[in-house]
Scaffold this active site. Structure first.
Site, PDB file in Angstrom:
ATOM      1  N   CYS A 115       0.878  -1.167   0.000  1.00  0.00           N
ATOM      2  CA  CYS A 115       0.000   0.000   0.000  1.00  0.00           C
ATOM      3  C   CYS A 115       0.912   1.211   0.000  1.00  0.00           C
ATOM      4  O   CYS A 115       1.552   1.503   1.015  1.00  0.00           O
ATOM      5  CB  CYS A 115      -0.937   0.025   1.206  1.00  0.00           C
ATOM      6  SG  CYS A 115      -1.938   1.541   1.278  1.00  0.00           S
ATOM      7  N   CYS A 118      -0.563   4.304   2.597  1.00  0.00           N
ATOM      8  CA  CYS A 118      -0.586   4.204   4.067  1.00  0.00           C
ATOM      9  C   CYS A 118      -0.462   2.745   4.493  1.00  0.00           C
ATOM     10  O   CYS A 118       0.616   2.180   4.451  1.00  0.00           O
ATOM     11  CB  CYS A 118      -1.840   4.855   4.637  1.00  0.00           C
ATOM     12  SG  CYS A 118      -3.375   4.305   3.866  1.00  0.00           S
ATOM     13  N   SER A 119      -1.593   2.136   4.865  1.00  0.00           N
ATOM     14  CA  SER A 119      -1.520   0.764   5.380  1.00  0.00           C
ATOM     15  C   SER A 119      -2.758  -0.046   5.006  1.00  0.00           C
ATOM     16  O   SER A 119      -3.220  -0.868   5.793  1.00  0.00           O
ATOM     17  CB  SER A 119      -1.367   0.793   6.906  1.00  0.00           C
ATOM     18  OG  SER A 119      -2.467   1.480   7.497  1.00  0.00           O
ATOM     19  N   CYS A 120      -3.321   0.187   3.823  1.00  0.00           N
ATOM     20  CA  CYS A 120      -4.491  -0.585   3.385  1.00  0.00           C
ATOM     21  C   CYS A 120      -4.118  -2.066   3.312  1.00  0.00           C
ATOM     22  O   CYS A 120      -3.113  -2.433   2.699  1.00  0.00           O
ATOM     23  CB  CYS A 120      -4.973  -0.086   2.031  1.00  0.00           C
ATOM     24  SG  CYS A 120      -5.629   1.599   2.082  1.00  0.00           S
TER      25      CYS A 120
END
Length: 211
Positions: A115, A118-120
């Site tokens: 990702c 961010c942190s998907c």
């Protein structure tokens, strides 16, 4: 450390963590929004705790069960590759994210998930992402030099095998369906699932080799 020491195992890979993560705009924004929503009474700390506990019930074991089913049931494999959410629901698992795409590794293609923003991550079936997954180093290098990143995880991709990087978003999450190890013919799903680690489902590891 040799690649055999890495394949099939999950690692923290602190090489992908840096001080810049503490100043990561996405993480700062997340914390600010969380605090604001709590201050506005949209939810309280206890509700957040319950949501986190529910999320923690998910984990790599769910992804491993999906992979094992796909390895042993050709019809399920086709369904999960075509439309993952309803296929996964057949196993009793609910995907909370907007959509999930399962990508299949083959002898000619290796898939890697990242990702870049961010942190998907498919938390509803894999739980929380590892720290290295959300680090700035991994998020940038996985796109620029995926083979080098994979090599640092102990995965040596042959020159004749393509590497495809999938960028997760708020609307789209990915799960890797690894190649089934040789020598597992006749194994039941539980035994097969034991070969699949979290990193296999991201693409940064291979299933445990069969002795």
């Amino acid at each position: 450390m040799s690649s055999d020491d890495h394949n099939g195992h999950d690692h923290d890979h602190t090489v992908f963590q840096d001080e810049d993560d503490l100043r990561d705009p996405a993480l700062i924004k997340y914390r600010a929004i969380r605090s604001l929503l709590m201050e506005k009474g949209v939810f309280v700390a206890d509700e957040l705790r319950v949501a986190v506990e529910r999320m923690e019930q998910a984990g790599p074991h769910v992804g491993a069960a999906i992979v094992a089913k796909a390895w042993t049931d050709p019809e399920f494999r086709e369904r999960v590759l075509t439309d993952a959410k309803p296929a996964v629901a057949e196993l009793g698992y609910t995907i909370a994210e907007a959509d999930l795409i399962v990508v299949e590794n083959t002898s000619e293609l290796h898939n890697l998930i990242v990702c870049t923003l961010c942190s998907c991550y498919p938390r509803s079936i894999l739980g929380q992402p590892p720290a290295w997954y959300i680090s700035r180093s991994y998020r940038t290098r996985a796109v620029r030099e995926p083979r080098a990143v994979l090599a640092e995880f102990g995965v040596q991709v042959p020159p004749n095998c393509a590497v495809r990087v999938h960028d997760s978003t708020a609307d789209m999450r990915y799960l890797v369906l690894p190649v089934r190890p040789v020598g597992t013919e006749g194994w039941d799903n539980d035994r097969l699932a034991g070969l699949v680690t979290r990193d296999c489902l991201i693409g940064t590891a291979l299933p445990r080799a069969v002795a």
